[in-house]
Design an enzyme around this catalytic site. Structure first.
Site, mmCIF file in Angstrom:
data_model
loop_
_atom_site.group_PDB
_atom_site.id
_atom_site.type_symbol
_atom_site.label_atom_id
_atom_site.label_comp_id
_atom_site.label_asym_id
_atom_site.label_seq_id
_atom_site.Cartn_x
_atom_site.Cartn_y
_atom_site.Cartn_z
ATOM 1 N N GLU A 81 -2.483 0.710 -3.258
ATOM 2 C CA GLU A 81 -2.715 -0.294 -4.382
ATOM 3 C C GLU A 81 -3.695 0.434 -5.499
ATOM 4 O OE1 GLU A 81 -3.419 -4.254 -3.436
ATOM 5 O OE2 GLU A 81 -2.258 -4.159 -1.585
ATOM 6 N N GLN B 165 -17.402 12.302 14.795
ATOM 7 C CA GLN B 165 -18.409 13.279 15.105
ATOM 8 C C GLN B 165 -19.550 12.750 16.080
ATOM 9 O OE1 GLN B 165 -18.375 16.229 13.504
ATOM 10 N NE2 GLN B 165 -20.176 17.073 14.410
ATOM 11 N N ILE C 85 7.058 0.690 0.338
ATOM 12 C CA ILE C 85 7.045 -0.665 0.327
ATOM 13 C C ILE C 85 6.345 -1.094 1.620
ATOM 14 C CG2 ILE C 85 8.006 -2.881 0.044
ATOM 15 C CD1 ILE C 85 7.588 -0.980 -2.539
ATOM 16 N N THR C 86 5.317 -1.525 1.911
ATOM 17 C CA THR C 86 4.693 -2.216 2.980
ATOM 18 C C THR C 86 5.352 -3.547 3.474
ATOM 19 O OG1 THR C 86 2.481 -1.377 2.658
ATOM 20 C CG2 THR C 86 2.945 -3.020 4.416
ATOM 21 N N THR D 32 -4.644 4.784 -6.417
ATOM 22 C CA THR D 32 -5.316 5.724 -5.898
ATOM 23 C C THR D 32 -7.107 5.451 -6.053
ATOM 24 O OG1 THR D 32 -5.130 7.301 -7.537
ATOM 25 C CG2 THR D 32 -3.625 7.246 -5.795
ATOM 26 N N GLU E 206 7.823 3.337 -7.175
ATOM 27 C CA GLU E 206 9.134 3.768 -7.094
ATOM 28 C C GLU E 206 9.035 5.393 -6.672
ATOM 29 O OE1 GLU E 206 11.358 2.989 -10.462
ATOM 30 O OE2 GLU E 206 11.476 0.860 -10.154
ATOM 31 N N LEU F 230 6.624 -2.747 -6.456
ATOM 32 C CA LEU F 230 6.150 -1.919 -7.576
ATOM 33 C C LEU F 230 6.405 -0.581 -7.565
ATOM 34 C CD1 LEU F 230 4.876 -2.358 -10.594
ATOM 35 C CD2 LEU F 230 2.684 -2.019 -9.223
#
Length: 386
Positions: A370, A343, A165-166, A372, A135, A133
């Site tokens: 997917e 921590q 692209i994963t 933000t 670009e 999806l």
């Protein structure tokens, strides 16, 4: 040093079959994924054989129809499988989520003939998918995509570039959103493009701060000829298909986030019980025990939120707002929990001798992919004021 096996989470599962699936998943996570996770991530090793194992075990098509080789499982179960795998190695948990996302268009909007022809192989284990999806110039503004598909007889000729692209370069098929007209979001369509199609190629993977074993790359379309029979749905329906897929995909990211957070919590608790200062375990100090308590509460709250959204989806109710809420809360919680885990370990937490620094680096990307978390807030706010 590798992370210890996470303690089994007490889960309320709807069927004996679901309980058996979770037991199988835990076994695979403990024996096939977790032992080499740290080393494989450091070496940027993509776990292709692990995905084949998941497929042969029936875990790559869990939410899809049994008629086509899927598991026929509700999202309530499928997401908990993702969580278990992400706790062992995020590259695997997120990879399963992305693969499921890449199958969504065909499984949900494809014709019966298309599903019968292609879906069994896609969810049967030997193929791995990618979802195209974003670009270079259109990330959050997905409707501004420019990759163009021009119809020439019985073929679409595709030109353009996809970004972030994963599985780019290693996938066997690409569910690709392309522009078939200039009518804004109504000019977008979906093509199912097989890897190996002439003109389709991928750049070298991006150099990321985390999830190095999961290739993320630009994908190039240069006069790629795609048969028109590989159009999913109707021309112009693609943006709606993409957004519907993302609603479900965001639940997958939420489950991944809870898995990473659970792994960080388990490791921090184990360390705090063993590490001694001033003659006693640091877990006995109130300041640190309060930190652990807050971490555990965030993990449980995130799990409850994504499961509530999943149950709405399984019941056929609208769940866009709930998916955005789950993605937002769970990924922010994962970032906080993993930071706090570092921590707890103090200076040791900042070294690669312990996995919490890797969990922290990996958690960050979940606030971005997917949609933000700023986009999630926008979705939630628009739903509330609509």
């Amino acid at each position: 040093m590798t992370a210890p096996a996470t303690k089994p989470v007490e889960r309320q599962l709807p069927t004996d079959e679901a309980r058996e699936l979770l037991a199988l998943t835990r076994d695979l996570a403990d024996n096939e994924v977790r032992p080499s996770a740290a080393e494989d991530e450091a070496a940027a090793e993509f776990p292709r054989e692990v995905f084949r194992t998941l497929g042969r075990s029936g875990l790559l098509g869990l939410p899809y129809d049994e008629q086509f080789g899927g598991g026929g499982q509700p999202y309530e179960v499928y997401l908990q499988v993702i969580e278990e795998l992400a706790a062992a190695r995020l590259t695997v948990g997120l990879g399963l989520s992305v693969h499921t996302l890449s199958c969504h268009a065909l499984a949900t909007f494809g014709s019966d003939a298309q599903r019968e022809q292609w879906l069994p192989d896609m969810i049967g284990g030997e193929q791995l998918g990618a979802y195209c999806l974003s670009e270079p110039q259109s990330g959050s503004d997905a409707a501004a995509l420019r990759t163009r598909a021009v119809r020439e007889g019985d073929t679409y000729v595709v030109n353009g570039t996809k970004a972030w692209i994963t599985h780019g370069g290693v996938a066997d098929f690409y569910s690709s959103m392309v522009r078939t007209s200039d009518d804004g979001s109504r000019g977008i369509s979906v093509l199912l493009v097989p890897a190996g199609t002439p003109g389709l190629s991928a750049a070298a993977p991006e150099r990321k701060m985390g999830m190095k074993g999961s290739p993320t790359a630009q994908v190039f379309f240069e006069d790629v000829h795609v048969p028109a029979e590989r159009l999913i749905g109707e021309e112009g329906q693609g943006f709606g298909i993409a957004m519907a897929a993302l609603d479900s995909g965001r639940l997958g990211i939420a489950a991944c986030a809870v898995g990473v957070a659970q792994a960080a919590l388990d490791y921090a608790v184990g360390y705090a019980k063993e590490r001694e200062q001033f003659g006693r375990a640091i877990a006995d100090f109130q300041g640190l025990s309060f930190l652990l308590a807050d971490m555990a509460t965030a993990v449980e709250a995130g799990r409850a939120l994504y499961l509530a959204a999943a149950r709405r989806r399984d019941a056929g109710l609208s769940f866009s707002k709930e998916a955005a809420m789950a993605k937002l809360f769970c990924t922010d919680a994962a970032m906080k929990v993993t930071t706090d885990a570092v921590q707890v370990l103090g200076g040791y937490g900042y070294t690669q001798d312990h996995p919490v620094e890797r969990f922290m680096r990996e958690a960050k990307v979940l606030q971005i992919v997917e949609g933000t978390n700023q986009i999630q807030r926008l979705v939630i706010g628009r739903t509330l004021t609509r």
